[in-house]
Enzyme design. Structure first.
Site, short mmCIF file in Angstrom:
data_model
loop_
_atom_site.label_atom_id
_atom_site.label_comp_id
_atom_site.label_asym_id
_atom_site.label_seq_id
_atom_site.Cartn_x
_atom_site.Cartn_y
_atom_site.Cartn_z
N ASP A 162 0.83 -1.20 0.00
CA ASP A 162 0.00 0.00 0.00
C ASP A 162 0.87 1.26 0.00
O ASP A 162 2.08 1.20 0.27
CB ASP A 162 -0.90 -0.02 1.24
CG ASP A 162 -2.23 0.69 1.03
OD1 ASP A 162 -2.31 1.52 0.10
OD2 ASP A 162 -3.18 0.42 1.79
N ASP B 68 -10.77 1.85 -3.38
CA ASP B 68 -11.30 1.58 -2.04
C ASP B 68 -12.82 1.56 -2.05
O ASP B 68 -13.44 1.15 -1.08
CB ASP B 68 -10.84 2.66 -1.05
CG ASP B 68 -9.49 2.33 -0.45
OD1 ASP B 68 -9.00 1.21 -0.65
OD2 ASP B 68 -8.91 3.21 0.21
#
Ligand code: GLA
Length: 728
Positions: free
Chosen positions: A471, A539
Site C-alpha cells: 500500500d 477503495d
C-alpha cells in the site's frame, strides 16, 4: 545451449544501418505501421502511424507543401532549437547557456528480440554538444502494440540541464480528434472524460510524485475523424505511459491542423542535470492503433499486457477474503482464524490480513501510529504470523499480508531513529497526510530499508506468505531529500528508487503475488505492473460506483489485474445499499474477492456467496484471458453490459446491470460481439433461480446473438445478470 542460439539469433538478425539521406525506417506490426524518414539534411522526420504501409519507399518525393523557410515538418523527436517552435520532446540548457539542441540521424539497427517482437534503435546526435539520443521502438506484431522510449547520453564536454525529456512524440493528421481520458479522486477513480480537441494544447498530468493515478491516469484513447466514441468502428489510437511518478501527456493541434502528442515524465519540478558520460532512460510509452474502434484498441492493450506488460503475465490472483472492511484494526487471532474458516467454507482461495498487525511500542490500532515498525503486535496475535499462515494453509487457503513500506508515522520508533529519511524540504516542516510521512526512496539506505520490510515480513512466516498487498497512502508534499545534492532530481529519483527496490524484490521473490494498492487505485499504471501482479482498483467497493470505476480501468488495464471485492451494506464509502447479487455480479468482472465479516451475514447471504464464488470459478479463465467486448456503456443510459470471449470463441460470459429505473416495460437489448456466427451457443444464467432472460437454457446461433441480441428483463435498479455461453 539454448542461450547460445538466442545470442546467435540476435547477432545474425541485428545489423547496423547508416541510412543515407532520404531513406525510410518502417516499424510494423501485423496491422499497423509507424514510418520515419531520414531526410536529405539527416533529420529524423515523422511520417505516419496507423494502418499498414507495406512499401515506405512510396513516400519518396513526398511534399508537405509547407514553406521550407518556416518551421519544420513533423519530427520524430522534436527538440527545442533550430527551426522547431512547438512544445519539444527534448530541451536542455548547456553550460555555455545554449538552449538549442539539434539532432541529426547517425545510424539505426533492427533486432528480432523474440518471435514476433522487433526492436528498432535509432541513434541521433547533436553535432555541437555531442548529446546522443537513442530512440527505441519495440514492435509487438501480434498485439499491434509499439512501445517507445528514449535513452539520452551526454557524450559532450558540458553538463546538460534537461527541462524536457519525453518518452515519445507522435504526430497525427486527421479531421477531428476525440480524446477519451480518465479523471477521478479517491474512491472514484477512472471516470471517463471525453472531448473534441481544439486548437491549443490539452494537458493531462500529475505532479503528486506518488499516488499519481487517482486524479488522472497516464493513458488515453483517441478516436480519429469522428465526434462520437465508437466501440466497434473507426480509427482509434490508444496510449499508456509506464511510469509511477509525475507524468505529462500533451496534445497540441498546430497551425497545420496536425496533432502533436508528447508523453513522458512530467519535468515540472526543475531541470534534471545530465552529467558528462551519464545516460538517462525514459519510461516506455505504450501505443496501439485499431481500425475497428475503441474495443479493439483496448483488446490490443490487454493482450500486450498479458503477454508482456504485467509481472504475472496475466495469471490472475486467487479469490480472497481481505480482513480490512470486516475487521479494520480490531482483531485478535480468533477473529482472524474464524474469518479464515469462513473464507474456506465459502470456497475462497486466500485470506489476506490487512493493516493493523504490527507495532509494539506504537501498536497500529488506528492510522495514527506504528507505520515503520514492522514487528508483529503480540497482544493481537500472540501465536505469530507464521501460525496464521499455517492455519490458512491447513484450510487449503493461501495467505497474504498488508504492508506499506514507503511510509512512517511520526509516532513510531523508525521516525525517531531516522528523521533524515523523511521526505521534506530542508529547513521546513514535513506535512502529514493520514498522519504519516513519506520515506525518501532517493536514498539507497531507505531503499534497503523498504526492501527489508518486505523481506523481513516474508521471514515472519518462514517465507510461507503467498501474497503481499503493498500500500501507499499519501502523495508527496514539501518535496526534498536530505540525501540529494540537487533537489531537481527528487521526483525522478524517487520513482527510480521504488523500481530499484521492486526489481530486487522480484529477483528474490519471483513467485509471491504482489498487489499495487495506493489508497485504492492511486498506483495503477504499466510502470508499476511491470513488478506487480494486480492493482487494488479502488477503495470504493460499492456496486454502482464499481461499474463506472471498472468500466474506465478496464479500457486500458485488463480485468485480470483489477481486484474487485464484495463488501457489506450500507457501503462504508458511499452509504449506498445494493443487493448482494449485484455486488457479486460486478465483482465477478475482475479478480473476485470479499471484504466483509462473514459472521455478520445471514444464512441466505452466506449460501448465495458460496454459490456465486463457485459459479465464478466456471468462467474465471474468461475474465483472466478472454477478449473483452463492451456492449453497453454505463454513461449512455440505464444499463451497463460487457462480455468476455475465449480465444477459440467456444465460450463466453455476458454480464449486464440495470443502473437506473426506467419504467417496467423497457427491457434492454444487448447485442453480443466476438462470437462465431456459425456456432450454436447454449445459454445458462448464473447466480439466480429466477432467470431474467427467456432464452435461459436454450441454444442460439452466434449469428442470432450478434444480429438480434438478448433482451433480459433487467428493469429495476440493481437488477443484474450473468450468462454463461458454451458452444455445442
Ligand atoms: C488503504 C487501502 C485499504 C486498506 C487501508 C488500510 O486505504 O486502500 O484497502 O488497506 O489502507 O489502512
Amino acid at each position: 545451449m539454448k542461450h547460445f542460439f538466442f545470442i546467435l539469433a540476435i547477432t545474425l538478425s541485428s545489423a547496423i544501418s547508416h541510412a543515407i539521406g532520404n531513406s525510410y525506417i518502417s516499424i510494423n506490426t501485423d496491422n499497423t505501421s509507424l514510418i520515419l524518414h531520414v531526410n536529405t539534411e539527416n533529420n529524423l522526420m515523422f511520417m505516419h502511424y496507423g494502418l499498414p504501409i507495406g512499401e515506405a519507399g512510396q513516400y519518396s518525393g513526398y511534399n508537405s507543401y509547407r514553406r521550407v523557410d518556416y518551421g519544420t515538418d513533423p519530427m520524430a523527436y522534436p527538440t527545442r532549437g533550430g527551426r522547431y517552435y512547438n512544445e519539444p520532446a527534448f530541451a536542455a540548457k548547456y553550460e555555455d547557456t545554449d538552449l538549442n539542441t539539434e539532432l541529426k540521424y547517425v545510424s539505426h539497427n533492427i533486432v528480432h528480440i523474440q518471435q514476433d517482437v522487433t526492436r528498432t534503435e535509432i541513434l541521433l546526435q547533436d553535432p555541437k554538444t555531442q548529446l546522443e539520443i537513442k530512440l527505441i521502438y519495440t514492435a509487438y506484431a501480434k498485439e499491434d502494440v509499439i512501445t517507445t522510449h528514449s535513452e539520452i547520453t551526454n557524450k559532450g564536454k558540458q553538463e546538460a540541464s534537461m527541462d524536457h525529456y519525453a518518452s515519445s512524440a507522435m504526430n497525427i493528421k486527421a479531421g477531428k480528434y476525440l480524446l477519451t481520458h480518465f479523471h477521478g479522486a479517491w474512491a472514484g477513480e477512472m471516470q471517463i472524460a471525453r472531448e473534441l480537441l481544439t486548437h491549443g494544447t490539452k494537458v493531462i498530468d500529475n505532479k503528486m510524485g506518488v499516488r499519481t493515478t487517482h486524479t488522472e491516469n497516464p493513458s488515453f484513447l483517441l478516436s480519429l475523424d469522428t465526434e462520437t466514441f465508437d466501440e466497434n468502428h473507426g480509427e482509434v489510437i490508444a496510449g499508456a505511459l509506464a511510469w509511477s511518478g509525475n507524468y505529462k501527456l500533451s496534445f497540441q493541434i498546430d497551425e497545420f491542423e496536425r496533432l502533436n502528442i508528447l508523453c513522458g515524465i512530467n519535468p515540472y519540478a526543475g531541470a534534471y542535470t545530465l552529467k558528462k558520460g551519464q545516460t538517462f532512460i525514459t519510461p516506455d510509452m505504450i501505443w496501439t492503433f485499431s481500425a475497428e474502434g475503441a474495443g479493439q484498441a483496448s483488446r490490443n492493450l490487454h493482450r500486450w499486457a498479458r503477454n508482456y506488460g504485467i509481472y504475472s503475465k496475466g495469471k490472475m490472483s486467487p479469490t480472497l477474503l481481505n480482513s480490512w472492511e470486516g475487521a479494520y484494526f480490531d482483531f485478535t487471532t480468533p477473529v482472524l482464524t474464524a474469518m479464515i474458516d469462513d473464507a474456506a467454507e465459502m470456497g475462497l482461495e486466500m485470506f489476506v490480513l490487512d493493516d493493523g498487525w504490527f507495532g509494539t511500542d506504537f501498536p497500529r490500532n488506528s492510522s495514527k501510529q506504528g507505520l515503520g515498525d514492522w514487528q508483529p503486535n503480540t497482544n493481537k496475535i500472540p501465536e505469530g504470523i507464521e501460525y496464521l499462515a499455517n492455519y490458512a494453509h491447513g484450510k487449503g487457503l493461501k495467505f497474504g499480508i498488508w504492508i506499506e513500506p514507503e511510509m512512517v508515522n511520526p509516532k513510531s520508533n523508525l521516525a525517531k531513529k531516522h528523521p533524515e529519511w523523511v521526505v521534506k524540504s530542508a529547513g521546513r516542516e514535513a506535512t502529514t497526510t493520514r498522519n504519516q510521512w513519506l520515506l525518501d526512496l532517493c536514498n539507497p539506505q531507505v531503499q534497503d530499508f523498504v526492501f527489508s520490510v518486505f523481506d523481513e515480513t516474508m521471514k515472519l512466516a518462514s517465507n510461507k506468505i503467498d501474497y503481499i498487498k503493498w500500500d501507499c497512502n499519501r502523495h508527496v508534499e514539501s518535496f526534498g531529500s536530505a540525501f540529494l545534492k540537487d533537489q531537481g532530481e527528487f521526483y525522478v529519483n524517487y520513482t527510480q528508487g521504488l523500481y530499484n527496490v521492486l526489481k530486487r524484490l522480484r529477483e528474490k521473490y519471483p513467485h509471491v503475488i504482489v498487489q499495487s494498492c495506493s489508497s485504492g487505485g492511486g498506483r495503477v499504471d504499466y510502470g508499476a505492473l511491470k513488478y506487480f501482479d494486480e492493482v487494488w482498483t479502488s477503495d470504493n467497493t460499492e456496486g454502482l460506483s464499481r461499474i463506472f470505476i471498472q468500466y474506465g480501468t478496464n479500457m486500458i488495464y485488463p480485468a485480470c489485474t483489477t481486484g474487485s471485492h464484495v463488501s457489506t451494506v450500507p457501503n462504508h464509502q458511499t452509504n449506498n445499499v445494493t443487493p448482494l447479487k449485484f455486488r457479486f455480479d460486478i465483482a465477478a468482472a475482475g479478480r473476485l474477492g470479499m471484504e466483509m465479516q462473514p459472521k455478520n451475514m445471514t444464512k441466505d447471504e452466506y449460501g448465495f456467496s458460496q454459490r456465486a464464488i463457485a459459479s465464478y470459478k466456471k468462467f474465471r479463465d474468461l475474465i483472466e484471458e478472454g477478449d473483452l467486448y463492451r456492449l453497453v456503456s454505463p454513461y449512455d443510459g440505464n444499463h451497463y453490459a460487457i462480455m468476455y470471449v475465449s480465444k477459440d470463441k467456444r465460450r463466453a460470459v455476458v454480464m449486464a446491470y440495470c443502473i437506473k429505473y426506467q419504467g417496467r416495460s423497457k427491457t434492454p437489448l444487448i447485442r453480443l460481439f466476438g462470437l462465431d456466427k456459425n456456432r450454436q451457443y447454449k445459454i445458462s444464467e448464473l447466480n439466480t433461480d429466477t432467470p431474467s432472460f427467456w432464452g435461459n437454457g436454450k441454444t442460439f446461433s452466434g449469428e442470432w446473438l450478434i444480429n438480434q441480441g438478448m433482451n433480459p428483463q433487467l428493469v429495476k435498479i440493481y437488477d443484474s445478470g450473468i450468462w454463461y455461453l458454451e458452444a455445442e
